[in-house]
Design an enzyme around this catalytic site. Structure first.
Site, short mmCIF file in Angstrom:
data_model
loop_
_atom_site.label_atom_id
_atom_site.label_comp_id
_atom_site.label_asym_id
_atom_site.label_seq_id
_atom_site.Cartn_x
_atom_site.Cartn_y
_atom_site.Cartn_z
N ARG A 177 78.58 46.05 33.35
CA ARG A 177 79.02 46.65 32.08
C ARG A 177 78.38 48.02 31.87
O ARG A 177 79.08 49.01 31.61
CB ARG A 177 78.64 45.71 30.93
N HIS B 283 60.94 52.15 26.68
CA HIS B 283 61.97 51.10 26.64
C HIS B 283 62.83 51.22 25.37
O HIS B 283 62.87 50.30 24.54
CB HIS B 283 61.33 49.71 26.75
N VAL B 284 63.50 52.35 25.26
CA VAL B 284 64.27 52.63 24.03
C VAL B 284 65.78 52.74 24.27
O VAL B 284 66.51 53.21 23.39
CB VAL B 284 63.79 53.94 23.34
N GLY C 78 67.03 49.82 34.06
CA GLY C 78 67.28 48.38 34.24
C GLY C 78 66.04 47.59 33.84
O GLY C 78 65.83 47.28 32.67
N ARG C 79 65.23 47.24 34.82
CA ARG C 79 63.97 46.54 34.59
C ARG C 79 62.88 47.13 35.47
O ARG C 79 63.13 47.50 36.62
CB ARG C 79 64.12 45.04 34.93
N GLU D 135 54.99 46.32 30.98
CA GLU D 135 55.12 46.92 29.64
C GLU D 135 54.26 46.17 28.61
O GLU D 135 54.15 44.95 28.70
CB GLU D 135 56.59 46.86 29.19
#
Ligand code: NAP
Ligand code: 8YV
Length: 322
Positions: free
Chosen positions: A154, A279-280, A231-232, A261
């Site tokens: 997506r 991480h925004v 992503g991660r 994090e």
């Protein structure tokens, strides 16, 4: 038991809108973290969890009546899904409602990294423009770049659609090629890294993707290479990335996510050729509201209709009649 008595556990912090919306229908129980030791015996009848973070197997096992875990986020790597499957617990996530926001952020991070726009703003704010003159030319540019997307789901597709407007070439690596797209498909990540100069990571954090952005991939990306990760953090070998940035194996990186994090390695922060965000990617009021509504909507739908709105593919369960 009427729906108003169903207990929903919220371990740790979550968007307040989730709690406000559920509080009208359910009894909300908050604990500081997902530690089963924090549960009192009367909480054994909890049937739902709303969470933005971890749900380990031990917490599930302390809740024998648990039916659904509604995760705040499309990525659900914090939830032990294999254990939820084994227990017959439904897990839901928040797909689609954040796709466009995250894709917007990915493009912003890419441009910030290449054109050093945050550093240029600091130059102005610190009065250096008037004192010292023009900000130095950015060594990197998006012009003429060749972008490889690691992940074309997506969000990856929404990033690719945006990149089309920038006139760059677009390739992708996933486990299976997507039908009906003109982007070049690469069956291996290292193979794609060898032919692009810009790598955008937008795969889930799984065992299969863990530390797949490693020294070999970074070396293949090359000295003009730029890595963008939305992503991660687990997908990138952070120590290998730091070494590659320090040695000029690649030219720069833009990161929204990190291995541990909210800890970000000092060595990464000391580098001039990186752009770092806390991480925004989905963090606007409008998008977080939509995510909150979907978390609450999943729990409401589960108890009203017996089905979650957006269960993850591993748990396509329906509610057993009680
Ligand atoms: P999605 O629609 O499920 O897409 C995942 C993509 O990754 C698919 O193209 C999939 O293709 C590919 N993929 C999965 N495992 C792979 C593997 N082992 N090797 C290669 N490709 C693999 O998910 P999405 O909605 O785009 O979200 C993607 C991820 O973005 C989330 O899981 C989350 O971790 C992250 N995210 C981060 C933020 C943020 O704030 N930074 C916000 C939202 C999402 P195949 O199945 O064909 O391999
Ligand atoms: C959220 C995300 O910041 O959706 C995801 O997977 O990483 C982000 O949108 C995060 O999940 C908040 O808990």
């Amino acid at each position: 038991m009427p729906a108003s008595r169903v207990r929903v556990l919220v371990p740790g912090r979550i968007n307040q809108r989730v709690v406000d919306r559920l509080a009208g229908q359910f009894e909300i129980v908050r604990i500081e973290s997902a530690d089963p030791a924090l549960l009192t015996p009367e909480l054994r009848d909890v049937k739902a969890i709303a969470v933005a973070g971890r749900v380990p197997a031990a917490l599930m096992d302390a809740l024998p009546e648990l039916e659904i875990i509604a995760n705040f986020g499309v990525g659900y790597d914090g939830v032990d899904v294999a254990h939820a499957v084994a227990r017959g617990i439904t897990v839901s996530n928040t797909p689609d409602v954040l796709t466009e926001e995250v894709a917007d952020t990915a493009i912003g991070l890419l441009l910030n990294t290449l054109r050093q726009l945050p550093q240029a703003e600091q130059w102005l704010r610190q009065g250096r423009w008037s004192r010292e003159g023009a900000f130095p030319l950015s060594p990197l540019s998006l012009r003429g770049r060749s972008v490889g997307l690691y992940g074309l789901g997506r969000i990856g597709l929404a990033i690719a659609r945006r990149l089309e407007a920038f006139g760059v070439s677009i390739a992708y690596h996933t486990r299976s090629p997507r039908e009906g797209l003109s982007y070049a498909y690469h069956p291996t990540l290292v193979g794609m890294a060898g032919v692009v100069d810009t790598l955008v990571v937008i795969v889930p954090g799984t065992e299969a993707t863990k530390r797949t952005i490693n020294a070999e991939v970074l070396s293949a990306l090359g000295s003009n290479g730029v890595l963008i990760n939305v992503g991660r953090g687990s997908t990138v070998d952070e120590q290998a990335l730091i070494a590659a940035l320090q040695a000029g194996v690649i030219a720069g990186a833009g990161l929204d996510v990190f291995e541990n994090e909210p800890q970000v390695p000092e060595a990464l922060m000391a580098l001039p050729n990186v752009s770092l965000l806390p991480h925004v990617a989905s963090a606007s009021v409008v998008t977080r509201n939509a995510m909150a509504d979907l978390v609450a909507g999943n729990i409401e739908a589960w108890f009203e209709t017996g089905r979650a709105l957006t269960p993850v593919p591993e748990t396509p369960f329906t509610r057993r009649a009680v």
